[in-house]
Design an enzyme around this catalytic site. Structure first.
Site, short mmCIF file in Angstrom:
data_model
loop_
_atom_site.label_atom_id
_atom_site.label_comp_id
_atom_site.label_asym_id
_atom_site.label_seq_id
_atom_site.Cartn_x
_atom_site.Cartn_y
_atom_site.Cartn_z
N GLY A 25 0.80 -1.21 0.00
CA GLY A 25 0.00 0.00 0.00
C GLY A 25 0.84 1.27 0.00
N SER A 26 1.92 1.27 0.75
CA SER A 26 2.75 2.48 0.85
C SER A 26 3.32 2.85 -0.52
CB SER A 26 3.91 2.26 1.84
OG SER A 26 3.40 1.97 3.12
N ASN B 100 -7.80 3.79 8.74
CA ASN B 100 -7.22 2.60 9.37
C ASN B 100 -7.34 2.61 10.90
OD1 ASN B 100 -5.34 4.73 8.46
ND2 ASN B 100 -3.90 3.69 9.79
N SER C 111 -3.45 -3.19 -0.57
CA SER C 111 -2.36 -3.98 0.01
C SER C 111 -2.89 -5.36 0.42
CB SER C 111 -1.81 -3.25 1.23
OG SER C 111 -0.86 -4.06 1.88
N CYS D 172 2.24 2.02 13.35
CA CYS D 172 3.42 2.79 12.95
C CYS D 172 3.80 3.79 14.03
CB CYS D 172 3.18 3.52 11.65
SG CYS D 172 2.05 2.67 10.56
#
Ligand SMILES: *Cc1c(COP(=O)(O)O)cnc(C)c1O
Length: 394
Positions: free
Chosen positions: A69-70, A150, A198, A323
């Site tokens: 995804g990033s 998210n 992702s 994160c």
């Protein structure tokens, strides 16, 4: 163990693992090679591209495979920025509670002279389409708004956003990493120009994802090298991972309705139970949210301690995003919806798996109640609140 951190990552499905192992064993060739085992790998790759495209209502040639995804977020946003610059347009609109893969890419572009407007996210965890429309300018080249958040799980009015962008002829990218495989997504109906996904968020493997870019959009490369992915993403393709992602996305999309029905019932049972805790609040709209997402703030406690004690009880949960946990900054998402620092620190996200049971939900409610009460029993902030030295917010 109850794994309630499915927004961070999911366990691979049995079928996805089987696909992956079988491709590693049988179809190990390089898809760019001309001999048979290479060509079979190429067939696996192209079948996966068809499957992935079909899952979102796209055409196979509109799909580029990425490392996740990033990378897809980075490539979509850099593409929108570069295409804009060609026409002298260097203004980008996004929202304050995007994933860091989006926000940090935008920061980089700001340093290069782009101007970024971050739309406010309201207390319900949603942006307002009319505020987006008002923010669009002559020089706006890109709008990037996530499909579902998210942390707090809120689902944005993507179709309305798509319509507004199409009307004003501005490219529209959406980070749909939390949406694909969990709620229905159709790039045509939603008028999406670029979309990130992702695999590990829908029971596929980690380190693989895809970028959808509508036919006619000239992607900017992040990685130079060979001519893989129509020259838009160099490097030998992760064939086993891509094939497993295709298996996982087909499985997940086919089960959306069935899973959502069960999950919404479990989610709402969990929300109702946690609401009984005094001075607590659900984060984000109660119904415009992912079927799996529960996110609460509890006043007077620290999210980190809550997680450690829940871990002792066999519950895997999260506070803020994976994160940022480990850092002392409260979640930028909770700050964006207007939670003050003290309250944002006491947050808990439980993201349920599709197979969660009523018994597990009840165990989670009981455990969170116990742990919150225990932590409050020696929290100095809680003592001040109860003594009236500080004002309760929730
Ligand atoms: C997980 C996630 C990402 C990053 O995806 P990776 O495959 O881990 O790079 C981006 N955006 C959202 C909304 C996510 O949940």
């Amino acid at each position: 163990m109850i794994y309630a951190d499915n927004a961070a990552t999911t366990k691979m499905s049995k079928d996805a693992i089987e696909t992956m192992v079988s491709v590693m064993n049988e179809t190990f060739g390089n898809p760019s090679s001309l001999y048979e085992v290479g060509q079979r790998a190429k067939e696996v790759l192209e079948q996966a591209r068809k499957d992935v495209a079909e899952a979102i209502g796209a055409q196979p040639q509109e799909i580029i495979f990425t490392s996740g995804g990033s990378e897809a977020d980075n490539q979509a946003i850099i593409t929108g920025a570069r295409l804009g610059a060609l026409k002298g347009k260097k203004h980008i609109i996004s929202s304050a509670f995007e994933h860091h893969a989006v926000l940090h890419t935008l920061k980089k572009l700001e340093k290069e002279g782009y101007e970024v407007t971050l739309l406010p996210v309201h207390e319900d965890g949603l942006i307002r389409p009319e505020e987006l429309e008002a923010a669009i300018r002559e020089d706006t080249c890109l709008v990037t708004i996530m499909y579902a958040n998210n942390e707090i799980g809120t689902i944005q009015p993507i179709r309305e956003i798509g319509e507004i962008c199409r009307k004003h002829q501005v490219l529209f990218h959406t980070d749909a990493v939390q949406a694909i495989g969990h709620i229905p997504v159709n790039v045509v109906a939603d008028q999406i120009d670029m979309l990130s996904s992702s695999a590990h968020k829908y029971h596929g493997p980690k380190g693989v994802g895809f970028l959808y870019a509508k036919k006619g959009i000239r992607l900017t490369n992040l990685i130079e090298g060979g001519a893989q992915e129509r020259g838009k993403r160099a490097g030998t393709e992760n064939v086993p991972g891509i094939a497993a992602m295709a298996t996982a996305v087909k499985e997940a999309v086919a089960s959306i309705d069935k899973n959502a029905k069960n999950l919404i019932q479990k989610r709402d049972r969990l929300i109702a139970g946690l609401k009984e805790i005094p001075h607590s609040a659900l984060n984000g709209d109660a119904s415009k949210r992912l079927p799996s997402n529960v996110n609460f703030c509890f006043e007077g406690i620290e999210g980190e301690s809550l997680l450690l004690l829940l871990d002792d009880k066999g519950i895997c949960a999260s506070s803020g995003s994976a994160c940022t946990s480990g850092s002392l900054d409260p979640s930028h998402v909770l700050l964006a919806i207007g939670r003050v620092h003290d309250v944002a620190h006491g947050s808990l996200r439980l993201s349920l798996g599709e197979d969660v049971t009523d018994e597990e939900v009840d165990y989670m409610i009981k455990s969170v109640k116990e742990v919150v009460e225990y932590l409050r029993s020696f929290s100095p902030i809680w003592r001040d609140l109860v003594a009236g030295k500080k004002q309760f917010i929730l």
